[in-house]
Structure formats: C-alpha cells, structure tokens
Motif scaffolding. Structure first.
Motif, PDB file in Angstrom:
ATOM      1  N   LYS A 103       0.816  -1.204   0.000  1.00  0.00           N
ATOM      2  CA  LYS A 103       0.000   0.000   0.000  1.00  0.00           C
ATOM      3  C   LYS A 103       0.856   1.262   0.000  1.00  0.00           C
ATOM      4  O   LYS A 103       0.457   2.310  -0.509  1.00  0.00           O
ATOM      5  CB  LYS A 103      -0.927  -0.036   1.235  1.00  0.00           C
ATOM      6  N   ILE A 119      -7.818  -1.307  -1.749  1.00  0.00           N
ATOM      7  CA  ILE A 119      -7.841  -1.377  -0.280  1.00  0.00           C
ATOM      8  C   ILE A 119      -8.998  -0.506   0.194  1.00  0.00           C
ATOM      9  O   ILE A 119      -9.051   0.671  -0.122  1.00  0.00           O
ATOM     10  CB  ILE A 119      -6.488  -0.927   0.316  1.00  0.00           C
ATOM     11  N   HIS A 120      -9.941  -1.102   0.832  1.00  0.00           N
ATOM     12  CA  HIS A 120     -11.086  -0.442   1.444  1.00  0.00           C
ATOM     13  C   HIS A 120     -12.032   0.099   0.366  1.00  0.00           C
ATOM     14  O   HIS A 120     -11.638   0.897  -0.470  1.00  0.00           O
ATOM     15  CB  HIS A 120     -10.670   0.676   2.404  1.00  0.00           C
ATOM     16  N   ASP A 152     -14.405   2.143   0.707  1.00  0.00           N
ATOM     17  CA  ASP A 152     -15.079   3.412   0.997  1.00  0.00           C
ATOM     18  C   ASP A 152     -14.441   4.653   0.374  1.00  0.00           C
ATOM     19  O   ASP A 152     -14.814   5.782   0.718  1.00  0.00           O
ATOM     20  CB  ASP A 152     -15.290   3.585   2.513  1.00  0.00           C
ATOM     21  N   ALA A 153     -13.500   4.459  -0.565  1.00  0.00           N
ATOM     22  CA  ALA A 153     -13.104   5.573  -1.427  1.00  0.00           C
ATOM     23  C   ALA A 153     -13.219   5.086  -2.876  1.00  0.00           C
ATOM     24  O   ALA A 153     -12.566   5.620  -3.773  1.00  0.00           O
ATOM     25  CB  ALA A 153     -11.689   6.032  -1.117  1.00  0.00           C
ATOM     26  N   ARG A 209     -11.644   3.736 -10.863  1.00  0.00           N
ATOM     27  CA  ARG A 209     -11.665   2.349 -10.387  1.00  0.00           C
ATOM     28  C   ARG A 209     -12.962   1.675 -10.833  1.00  0.00           C
ATOM     29  O   ARG A 209     -13.846   1.382 -10.003  1.00  0.00           O
ATOM     30  CB  ARG A 209     -11.568   2.308  -8.861  1.00  0.00           C
ATOM     31  N   SER A 212      -3.255   6.836   2.297  1.00  0.00           N
ATOM     32  CA  SER A 212      -4.423   6.804   1.415  1.00  0.00           C
ATOM     33  C   SER A 212      -4.198   7.626   0.158  1.00  0.00           C
ATOM     34  O   SER A 212      -3.238   8.388   0.052  1.00  0.00           O
ATOM     35  CB  SER A 212      -5.650   7.344   2.151  1.00  0.00           C
ATOM     36  N   SER A 213      -5.125   7.500  -0.791  1.00  0.00           N
ATOM     37  CA  SER A 213      -5.038   8.223  -2.056  1.00  0.00           C
ATOM     38  C   SER A 213      -5.807   9.544  -1.957  1.00  0.00           C
ATOM     39  O   SER A 213      -6.494   9.813  -0.966  1.00  0.00           O
ATOM     40  CB  SER A 213      -5.630   7.368  -3.182  1.00  0.00           C
ATOM     41  N   TRP A 252      -8.396  10.106  -3.336  1.00  0.00           N
ATOM     42  CA  TRP A 252      -9.830   9.824  -3.437  1.00  0.00           C
ATOM     43  C   TRP A 252     -10.535   9.785  -2.081  1.00  0.00           C
ATOM     44  O   TRP A 252     -11.725   9.444  -2.001  1.00  0.00           O
ATOM     45  CB  TRP A 252     -10.062   8.538  -4.241  1.00  0.00           C
ATOM     46  N   LEU A 253      -9.802  10.165  -1.038  1.00  0.00           N
ATOM     47  CA  LEU A 253     -10.504  10.388   0.242  1.00  0.00           C
ATOM     48  C   LEU A 253     -11.536  11.500   0.063  1.00  0.00           C
ATOM     49  O   LEU A 253     -12.382  11.713   0.916  1.00  0.00           O
ATOM     50  CB  LEU A 253      -9.512  10.749   1.346  1.00  0.00           C
ATOM     51  N   CYS A 270     -13.604   6.708   7.080  1.00  0.00           N
ATOM     52  CA  CYS A 270     -12.570   5.917   7.768  1.00  0.00           C
ATOM     53  C   CYS A 270     -12.487   6.275   9.254  1.00  0.00           C
ATOM     54  O   CYS A 270     -12.293   5.398  10.103  1.00  0.00           O
ATOM     55  CB  CYS A 270     -11.192   6.199   7.190  1.00  0.00           C
TER      56      CYS A 270
HETATM   57  N1  ABU Z   1      -9.100   3.767   3.663  1.00  0.00           N
HETATM   58  C1  ABU Z   1      -9.524   4.197   2.401  1.00  0.00           C
HETATM   59  C2  ABU Z   1      -8.332   4.389   1.495  1.00  0.00           C
HETATM   60  C3  ABU Z   1      -8.676   4.261   0.077  1.00  0.00           C
HETATM   61  C4  ABU Z   1      -7.711   4.942  -0.841  1.00  0.00           C
HETATM   62  O1  ABU Z   1      -6.526   5.097  -0.530  1.00  0.00           O
HETATM   63  O2  ABU Z   1      -8.151   5.342  -1.920  1.00  0.00           O
END
Ligand code: ABU
Length: 394
Positions: A61, A271-272, A274-275, A291, A325-326, A328-329, A378
């Motif tokens: 990651k 990963i996850h 929710d973004a 995505r 994280s990216s 996209w948060l 998150c």
């Molecule tokens: N915990 C969400 C992270 C998603 C991302 O990095 O896009």
C-alpha cells in the motif's frame, strides 16, 4: 498507560476503578447501512500515533517513493498529532452539536514493539481509523482480522467501549473474527520483496489477476472492505481482504439472512471500498471513475433501479505527506441521513456534486488527519443508525 499520551481517549479512570463495566441507560447498537439517520458513532483519535515499520501487507500500500517505506518509522511529530486531533475533535463536536452521540477509542500504548510467536514489528499503528477494525452488522459489532502486523492488537482500543455496549444494550453482541497468524507464510514474500520495483502497469496487471501479497493461509479482512446495504453485503477482494475472509463473512452472515457478494474494481491498490464505491442513499451509489467495476458487477444495482454516479475529481493532486491513502478520500464522506452529508472542507467540487444530488453538505476540516488513517468515513465507526434491515435488491 499514561493519560498524558492519550488526552482524547475514552474510558475515564473512574469506570475502570469501580471494576464494574459502566452501564449507559438507553444505549442502542444497531446499523444496517451507511446512510440511515446516524445516532451514535465512534470517532478515532490521533493520540500517540506511530508510523510502524513496513510489513508484508502494508508494503503493497505504501507508495514506492514514500519515506514511510523505510526511514520514517517512529512516533509522528507532536505537532502533527495535535493538529490531527484538532481536526478529529472538531469533527466530533460538529456531530455532537447535531445530537449524535460520539465515543472515542481507549488508550493502548502503541509505542511498544509488538511481538507474537509469528512476527515482530517496531510499534502499533494507533486508533485511527476505527472503520477498518470494527464491523457493525445489525445488533453486533465484530472485530475484524486485519492483515497489517502493526494493527494486530488494535482491537484492544475498543474492548472497554464494546464491553459497555454489551452491558448497556441487552441485544448487543460483541464478536471477534478468527485471529490470523500473519507469519511470513501468510504472505507471498517474493511479491513483497519485488513490490517497490514494479511499475504501475505491472501492479495493475497483478491486481487484475487477483494476485496480492496476502495469500489464502489466514482468514483476512478489514471491516472497511465491507459495504453494508441492508440484507446485502458487498465485500471487496483486494490487498486487505482475501477470498478466505470473504468465505468466512459468507458463512457467518448468510445463515442470519444476509446475502454476501464479492466486488472487484480495476484498481492497482484495492484497499477499502469506501473511497471506491459508496452508497449515498437508497437507490444511489457514488463510483470512483478511476476504479471501474469489473464486468457484470453493475448488474445487481442496475436491475434494481439503483443509479451509479461517478465522483468528481478530488481537489488535490497528491495526498498529504506520510499518508497511506489516495487523493480519493475526497469521496470518503460520512452520511448523516438520506439528505445530509459531511464532506472534507477543501473538497469544493465534491461538495457541489452532493449539493446537486440534493444533499445538505456539512464541510468538515479533516485533511490534516488523513495521514493518520483516512477520511471522514474511515475516521468513524457506526454504533447506531435508525432504520431496519431493508431488502434493496429483492
Ligand atoms: N481507507 C480508504 C483508502 C482508500 C484509498 O486510498 O483510496
């Protein structure tokens, strides 16, 4: 653990000294989705947070050029911790001002080296973000089997709170998924070693083939890979959730009447969820345009007249320094009810998109807490949302 290190943690000493779990009259645990009216939530804290050494799961990651990959392991600066707490505490206050009950995680000394019979790592991670660790499914809260070694004991920060919930709500159940070993056998160590030399095209090709550092040896999932939509549960297969994890979720929840679906996205670091793919209200989903869903996976939504809209671009070209994280948060929001959404204050275009979709937007200053584990979704975990377990995909 010294209270000075954890000024924002819950579980005041008097509760512990009495030796009796604290009962909070009227407390209710129940949630089936991310959009019904929010009544009670946990908000993370940044107290005493560390950047652990990279481990086989986190390695994939952390961007190849990030200082977090090597030299930066150690306690985050007090200045950054204080600023992140200012954001998180401000967010908690905004929620409380709207009548939502807010709890904070408890104190665990993340500074200590973590050693199990199977691995050792420089420190724990912290207690941001609760969403990865806790999965609220109806009247139960499950502690997830996470794949980062530094997060192995993160559930300890919630044990006292969850005990209170158990004592206070006679229907609440506290559960723990099987504990993984996270030994070197749990990971493709050759992949881990090669990772930082791979191009984006190569990591994408591996991701499309569903090859990640995590093997199928342990049962693994982060709660943030699980999207709850009433009777239907959608789980992302990716870096933090393996197929064994998804099979476990199926076997656990399908006998209770839930239907479990696997979702995959064209994403080189999945990963996850929710973004990536976020429910906004019944009938409306927000999809990350970078995505796309794998072929055939839109059907269940479209057949049931759900609209999928693409999120607008984030305001920022890069995440803040030392962030996992990216950008996209931007679409990692907290929905308070079918018409109200908390959006990060600098994400003006995302706020406008929500406005056009008919939401009242509450801007929340949170970007300086992103590095501590993510955005508004998150940073929280549901305890209670009004509403019942609906069947949105009959
Ligand atoms: N915990 C969400 C992270 C998603 C991302 O990095 O896009």
């Amino acid at each position: 653990v010294s209270n000075d290190l954890y000024p924002n943690a819950s579980t005041p000493l008097e509760r512990k000294e009495s030796g009796v779990p604290y009962v909070r009259p009227g407390l209710h645990v129940e949630s089936y989705n991310d959009f019904d009216p929010l009544r009670h939530v946990i908000v993370g804290i940044a107290d005493n947070q560390h950047i652990p050494e990279a481990c086989p799961a986190s390695n994939e990651k952390i961007p190849a050029d990030s200082p977090m990959r090597g030299g930066k392991a150690g306690r985050r600066t007090q200045e950054s911790i204080d600023r992140a707490n200012e954001c998180l505490n401000g967010f908690a206050k905004q929620l409380e001002d709207r009548g939502i009950i807010v709890d904070r995680p408890g104190a665990v000394d993340w500074h200590q080296r973590i050693t199990t019979p199977d691995f050792t790592i420089s420190s724990g991670f912290g207690v941001m973000p609760p969403r990865d660790c806790l999965l609220t499914m109806g009247k139960s809260i499950l502690m997830a089997p996470m794949s980062f070694r530094s997060r192995y004991f993160e559930y300890l920060a919630y044990v006292d709170l969850l005990r209170e919930y158990f004592e206070s709500d006679p229907e609440c159940l506290i559960e723990q998924a099987p504990r993984p070993r996270l030994s070197d056998d749990s990971f493709r160590m050759d992949y881990v070693a090669a990772y930082e030399h791979l191009s984006d095209e190569e990591t994408m090709a591996r991701s499309l083939r569903k090859e990640y550092s995590t093997k199928e040896t342990d049962i693994l999932f982060d709660a943030a890979d699980v999207m709850r939509l009433g009777k239907d549960i959608f789980v992302q297969h990716g870096l933090t959730t393996n197929l064994a994890g998804i099979r476990w979720i199926k076997r656990k929840y399908e006998p209770q009447g839930f239907r479990v679906h696997t979702l995959s996205f064209e994403d080189n670091h999945p990963i996850h969820i929710d973004a990536t793919f976020c429910p906004l209200r019944p009938g409306l989903m927000l999809l990350n345009p970078h995505r796309p869903l794998f072929k055939g996976q839109r059907e269940i939504f479209e057949k049931n007249d759900w609209q999928i809209v693409e999120a607008v671009n984030p305001a920022w070209d890069n995440p803040p320094p030392l962030c996992y994280s990216s950008t996209w948060l931007s679409m990692n929001t907290l929905i308070l009810d079918h018409k109200t959404v908390c959006v990060e204050a600098s994400e003006k275009a995302q706020q406008e998109q929500f406005d056009k979709l008919g939401f009242e937007v509450i801007p929340v200053d949170l970007r300086d807490a992103y590095a501590f584990g993510g955005g508004l979704h998150c940073a929280t975990a549901d305890v209670w949302r009004e509403g019942q377990c609906e069947d949105y995909f009959p």
